[in-house]
Write a protein that holds these residues in place. Structure first.
Motif, PDB file in Angstrom:
ATOM      1  N   LEU A 143       0.664  -1.314   0.074  1.00 38.03           N
ATOM      2  CA  LEU A 143       0.053  -0.099   0.156  1.00 38.03           C
ATOM      3  C   LEU A 143       1.032   1.154   0.053  1.00 38.03           C
ATOM      4  CD1 LEU A 143      -2.903   1.242   0.445  1.00 38.03           C
ATOM      5  CD2 LEU A 143      -2.298   1.294   2.725  1.00 38.03           C
ATOM      6  N   VAL A 177       8.145  13.880  12.931  1.00 39.97           N
ATOM      7  CA  VAL A 177       7.565  13.882  14.002  1.00 39.97           C
ATOM      8  C   VAL A 177       7.486  15.232  14.707  1.00 39.97           C
ATOM      9  CG1 VAL A 177       7.789  13.053  16.563  1.00 39.97           C
ATOM     10  CG2 VAL A 177       8.169  11.344  14.799  1.00 39.97           C
ATOM     11  N   VAL A 216       1.719  15.588  17.568  1.00 36.94           N
ATOM     12  CA  VAL A 216       0.928  16.214  18.389  1.00 36.94           C
ATOM     13  C   VAL A 216       1.570  17.609  18.957  1.00 36.94           C
ATOM     14  CG1 VAL A 216      -0.990  14.909  19.214  1.00 36.94           C
ATOM     15  CG2 VAL A 216       1.015  14.495  20.132  1.00 36.94           C
ATOM     16  N   HIS A 217       2.859  17.641  19.236  1.00 33.91           N
ATOM     17  CA  HIS A 217       3.200  18.754  19.716  1.00 33.91           C
ATOM     18  C   HIS A 217       3.858  19.472  18.585  1.00 33.91           C
ATOM     19  CE1 HIS A 217       2.449  17.408  23.586  1.00 33.91           C
ATOM     20  NE2 HIS A 217       2.857  16.516  23.548  1.00 33.91           N
ATOM     21  N   GLN A 260      -5.062  11.109  12.398  1.00 28.50           N
ATOM     22  CA  GLN A 260      -3.709  10.933  12.924  1.00 28.50           C
ATOM     23  C   GLN A 260      -2.883  10.582  12.009  1.00 28.50           C
ATOM     24  OE1 GLN A 260      -3.398   9.835  16.411  1.00 28.50           O
ATOM     25  NE2 GLN A 260      -1.303   8.844  16.399  1.00 28.50           N
ATOM     26  N   ILE A 275       1.217  11.061  12.434  1.00 29.81           N
ATOM     27  CA  ILE A 275       2.450  10.345  12.900  1.00 29.81           C
ATOM     28  C   ILE A 275       1.849   8.957  13.752  1.00 29.81           C
ATOM     29  CG2 ILE A 275       4.389  10.347  14.543  1.00 29.81           C
ATOM     30  CD1 ILE A 275       4.568  12.026  11.831  1.00 29.81           C
ATOM     31  N   PHE A 276       2.482   7.954  13.611  1.00 37.75           N
ATOM     32  CA  PHE A 276       2.128   6.715  14.271  1.00 37.75           C
ATOM     33  C   PHE A 276       0.961   6.336  13.479  1.00 37.75           C
ATOM     34  CE2 PHE A 276       4.194   9.215  18.062  1.00 37.75           C
ATOM     35  CZ  PHE A 276       5.388   8.537  17.990  1.00 37.75           C
ATOM     36  N   GLY A 293       5.379   3.677  15.181  1.00 35.29           N
ATOM     37  CA  GLY A 293       4.748   3.345  16.521  1.00 35.29           C
ATOM     38  C   GLY A 293       4.879   1.998  16.956  1.00 35.29           C
ATOM     39  N   HIS A 294       5.294   1.135  15.979  1.00 35.82           N
ATOM     40  CA  HIS A 294       5.285  -0.203  15.959  1.00 35.82           C
ATOM     41  C   HIS A 294       3.979  -0.936  16.476  1.00 35.82           C
ATOM     42  CE1 HIS A 294       9.643   0.386  15.178  1.00 35.82           C
ATOM     43  NE2 HIS A 294       9.411   1.164  15.910  1.00 35.82           N
ATOM     44  N   ILE A 295       3.001  -0.765  15.921  1.00 32.86           N
ATOM     45  CA  ILE A 295       1.728  -1.416  16.400  1.00 32.86           C
ATOM     46  C   ILE A 295       1.483  -2.474  15.395  1.00 32.86           C
ATOM     47  CG2 ILE A 295      -0.789  -1.258  16.772  1.00 32.86           C
ATOM     48  CD1 ILE A 295      -0.470   1.757  16.774  1.00 32.86           C
ATOM     49  N   ARG A 296       1.466  -3.609  15.938  1.00 33.40           N
ATOM     50  CA  ARG A 296       1.574  -4.976  15.067  1.00 33.40           C
ATOM     51  C   ARG A 296      -0.065  -4.908  14.273  1.00 33.40           C
ATOM     52  NH1 ARG A 296       4.678  -8.695  18.299  1.00 33.40           N
ATOM     53  NH2 ARG A 296       6.028  -7.301  18.994  1.00 33.40           N
ATOM     54  N   GLY A 297       0.037  -5.324  13.071  1.00 36.50           N
ATOM     55  CA  GLY A 297      -1.121  -5.453  12.503  1.00 36.50           C
ATOM     56  C   GLY A 297      -1.535  -4.097  12.045  1.00 36.50           C
ATOM     57  N   GLU A 298      -1.026  -3.197  12.352  1.00 35.35           N
ATOM     58  CA  GLU A 298      -1.729  -1.693  11.969  1.00 35.35           C
ATOM     59  C   GLU A 298      -0.677  -0.836  11.387  1.00 35.35           C
ATOM     60  OE1 GLU A 298      -4.575  -0.469  14.890  1.00 35.35           O
ATOM     61  OE2 GLU A 298      -3.811   1.369  14.471  1.00 35.35           O
ATOM     62  N   ALA A 338      -4.009  -0.323  -5.006  1.00 37.36           N
ATOM     63  CA  ALA A 338      -3.631  -0.055  -3.658  1.00 37.36           C
ATOM     64  C   ALA A 338      -4.984   0.739  -2.770  1.00 37.36           C
ATOM     65  CB  ALA A 338      -2.390   0.841  -3.255  1.00 37.36           C
ATOM     66  N   LYS A 363      -4.328  -4.284  19.808  1.00 31.11           N
ATOM     67  CA  LYS A 363      -3.008  -4.328  19.276  1.00 31.11           C
ATOM     68  C   LYS A 363      -1.950  -4.025  20.572  1.00 31.11           C
ATOM     69  CE  LYS A 363      -4.789  -3.875  15.028  1.00 31.11           C
ATOM     70  NZ  LYS A 363      -4.594  -5.211  14.310  1.00 31.11           N
ATOM     71  N   GLN A 364      -0.819  -4.617  19.898  1.00 32.87           N
ATOM     72  CA  GLN A 364       0.415  -4.406  20.765  1.00 32.87           C
ATOM     73  C   GLN A 364       1.445  -3.521  19.885  1.00 32.87           C
ATOM     74  OE1 GLN A 364      -0.569  -6.018  24.187  1.00 32.87           O
ATOM     75  NE2 GLN A 364       1.665  -5.571  23.840  1.00 32.87           N
ATOM     76  N   SER A 365       2.168  -2.713  20.864  1.00 31.95           N
ATOM     77  CA  SER A 365       3.309  -2.278  20.245  1.00 31.95           C
ATOM     78  C   SER A 365       4.521  -2.505  21.347  1.00 31.95           C
ATOM     79  CB  SER A 365       3.361  -0.500  20.108  1.00 31.95           C
ATOM     80  OG  SER A 365       4.408  -0.092  19.877  1.00 31.95           O
ATOM     81  N   ASP A 385       4.697  11.650  22.009  1.00 32.93           N
ATOM     82  CA  ASP A 385       4.502  12.505  20.647  1.00 32.93           C
ATOM     83  C   ASP A 385       3.316  12.295  19.852  1.00 32.93           C
ATOM     84  OD1 ASP A 385       6.768  13.984  20.618  1.00 32.93           O
ATOM     85  OD2 ASP A 385       8.064  12.352  20.013  1.00 32.93           O
ATOM     86  N   LEU A 410       1.613   8.848  19.970  1.00 33.42           N
ATOM     87  CA  LEU A 410       0.951   7.393  19.882  1.00 33.42           C
ATOM     88  C   LEU A 410      -0.219   7.234  20.564  1.00 33.42           C
ATOM     89  CD1 LEU A 410       1.633   4.589  18.511  1.00 33.42           C
ATOM     90  CD2 LEU A 410       3.024   3.990  20.388  1.00 33.42           C
TER      91      LEU A 410
END
Lengths: 303, 347
Positions: free
Chosen positions: A77, A128, A133-134, A147, A149-150, A232-237, B20, B71-73, B86, B88
């Motif tokens: 994507l 960032v 946000v800041h 949203q 970032i992240f 932000g390393h969110i799995r599956g996202e 996409a 969900k996990q990070s 920041d 998240l």
């Protein structure tokens, strides 16, 4: 501006005289091959060996995980959005700098190269700072509920930023080589801008364009640093394939990590094959163009 | 011919774009947007939370929540706190130490300052301690903290500036030295300095250090979370490593908190509350013990799991160091004691 080669430079005697002694050639080739083997072939082989350590079953099983599949989808994507964007941007930028003269032109050319010289991690942090946000625009995006970032938009932004020189860098030399004569002639003959674009400008650079798109795509799918900062390393996202490789590795899941890595390696190999084919094609075309011009010149006095 | 190639290139590029986008829409149709809870955590908790989430989704019903997904990070604790500051959008944070959650509270205001009082046991559903992981048979004979400062010993620990686990390592070593040298600051500093000069690689996070020691085979001893040491033994086999428990260590307390600023806008408040409360449930407590965390209700865990934890005298951050705020300021801020001993020449 066409590159013409003096016939004498092509004669066998001359080219032999231009060559280095045999031992020097062998030493240079040997060093290059050794480096290639140590730095490229061995690691590449290692990726596939590790991926297949527990057999094909485990290898394919790694792609069955929903998080892994999502990472692949997200990578496609992101590349699918950034590459076309950079295609348009690259075309516009190179068209502007090669077909027009304006103040600040060299500054623009330097700016195009900026992402090459900035460390990807810094690019990520810049995003960032600007979109967080800041950050400067943070409150604006917050107020419209987007949203950046992240989330996926941030990943796309980071990828676009890191990959934007690739297309432009490839087309600019091609456009410069083609010159402006044909476009000027077209204008005098009353062609519209669209006709000029798709009948003259684009066809002249089409191979370079394809080449640029290819490189851009490879980098877009493989980018780690900048994407890692904004993901932000969110799995599956928000995990792309390179980020997922790192996660799997850290979870001691080496087969799956290298299976995903092999996916990127295969992509790299395909890119190389396509790139070589394109280069061959470009050279072939250039040669054709040279012979055609020579033929024209020979015919000129008679005409 | 030329024209077709050009148009082809453009069509291909646009095609990818449309494809996409199209796929994006489909993906959303396939999975109707249920409730998604985001738990931002630190490195070694991956295995524990992936099982806990599965159980929570299946067993626990929260009113007004349908089709729950969690969900996990994961990442270094300090880095994760930074990401939440920041923007998240974490519903809950489950980090390695309270200063990281304090940082979120102070810098973003999304967590109330008294967060640590909201859940039992200082908001720590499980604790851990710091142990040594050594090569099989303990060839260098490492038994106690003092051995880490010997010549020729390579110690692996992450960087206390970036890693929560590393700060616990540091403080545990300090606690030992404080008793050994009866509070003689010079001797303590000399010991700490010597120990950190025995560190060949200072990784940024706990998992990175484990990989350095276990995978890359660097170092004689890894200072690790107890759960991380057990996990490494489990993953790589008992025949490669031994766990050495020093006579004294520190009670490492990884806390959890709801990010009020996030759940107040997305309506996940009740869900997040239930998510964290259930970490104290018998199932979660037993699960924590199975994943080598010391549960705060040991009686709820399987006795077999509990038997794996060796007895160790543990000091706490509050009793020994006067709390995190003070410790953070004294030891880990720029120019603090850690910086001093790390740059000091060994005598």
């Amino acid at each position: 501006m066409a590159k013409t080669v003096h016939p004498r430079l092509l004669s066998p005697g001359f080219s032999r005289a231009m060559q280095d002694p045999k031992w020097a050639r062998r030493l240079l080739c040997g060093t290059a091959l050794l480096f290639l083997a140590l730095l490229l072939l061995v690691p590449l082989a290692a990726v596939f060996t590790e991926a297949l350590r527990k057999g094909w079953g485990a290898f394919f099983e790694s792609f069955n995980n929903p998080d892994a599949r999502y990472a692949i989808y997200l990578t496609l994507l992101v590349a699918g959005i950034s590459v076309p964007l950079n295609l348009v941007f690259g075309l516009a930028a190179s068209w502007a700098v090669t077909k027009h003269d304006f103040p600040g032109k060299s500054l623009l050319i330097t700016l195009i190269d900026l992402p090459f010289s900035v460390s990807p991690v810094v690019s990520g942090l810049i995003l960032v700072l600007v979109f967080g946000v800041h950050g400067w625009f943070g409150s604006f995006f917050n107020s419209i509920g987007l949203q950046v970032i992240f989330a996926v938009p941030g990943i796309v932004l980071a990828t676009v930023f890191v990959t934007f020189p690739f297309v432009a860098r490839e087309i600019i030399p091609a456009m410069e080589a083609a010159g402006r004569d044909e476009e000027q002639a077209a204008i005098m003959l009353g062609a519209s801008w669209w006709q000029i674009l798709h009948r003259i400008t684009l066809p002249n650079v089409r191979w370079a364009l394809l080449y640029g798109v290819l490189l851009c795509n490879a980098r877009a799918m493989g980018e780690f640093g900048a994407v890692s900062v904004v993901s932000g390393h969110i799995r599956g996202e928000t995990n792309t394939v390179p980020l997922h490789v790192e996660i799997l590795y850290n979870e001691y899941n080496f087969v799956a990590a290298f299976a995903m890595a092999s996916l990127l390696a295969v992509l790299a190999l395909l890119t190389l094959v396509a790139k070589t084919a394109l280069e061959w094609r470009i050279q072939h075309l250039e040669k054709e163009a040279v012979t055609e011009r020579t033929r024209h010149r020979e015919n000129e006095p008679a005409a | 011919m030329k024209k077709y190639i050009t148009l082809g290139t453009i069509a291909l590029a646009l095609g990818t774009l449309l494809c996409a986008c199209g796929k994006g829409d489909n993906a959303q149709e396939d999975a109707p947007k249920g409730t998604v809870l985001l738990n931002v955590s630190y490195d070694p908790t991956r295995e524990f939370y992936s099982e806990y989430n599965k159980w929570f989704i299946e067993k626990i019903e929260v009113e007004g929540t349908d089709k729950l997904d969690i969900k996990q990070s994961h990442g270094g604790s300090g880095k994760q706190a930074r990401a939440v500051i920041d923007g998240l959008e974490a519903d809950v944070v489950t980090l390695a130490l309270s200063p990281d959650i304090d940082a979120i509270a102070q810098r973003s205001g999304k967590i109330p300052a008294d967060w640590q009082k909201k859940l039992p046991n200082n908001s720590c559903p499980y604790t851990s301690t710091i142990v040594f992981l050594v090569r099989k048979g303990n060839p260098k004979g490492i038994q106690n903290w003092g051995d880490l400062a010997r010549d020729g010993i390579e110690v692996i620990t992450p960087n206390p500036k970036t890693s929560g686990g590393a700060r616990w390592n540091y403080l545990a070593a300090w606690a030992w030295a404080d008793e050994e040298y009866k509070g003689d600051e010079d001797k303590i500093h000399a010991f700490m300095s010597k120990m950190f000069h025995n560190v060949p690689v200072l990784d940024s996070g706990a998992r990175g250090s484990t990989t350095t020691f276990v995978q890359r085979g660097i170092g004689d001893v890894l200072l690790a979370w107890e759960n991380e040491a057990f996990l490494a033994m489990k993953e790589f086999g008992n025949d490669k490593f031994d766990i050495v428990v020093p006579p004294i260590s520190i009670k490492a307390e990884p806390p959890v908190a709801i990010v009020e600023g996030v759940v107040s806008t997305n309506g996940h408040a009740a869900l997040a509350q239930k998510y964290l409360e259930n970490l104290y449930s018998p199932f979660a407590q037993a699960l924590a013990a199975r994943h080598f965390y010391r549960p705060c209700h040991p009686e709820m865990a399987d006795a077999k799991d509990m038997a794996r934890f060796p007895a160790v005298r543990m000091v706490t951050i509050d009793d020994k160091f006067g709390g995190w705020t003070k410790t953070q300021d004294l030891h880990f801020k720029d120019g603090g004691i850690f910086d001093q001993i790390f740059t000091a020449e060994t005598k």
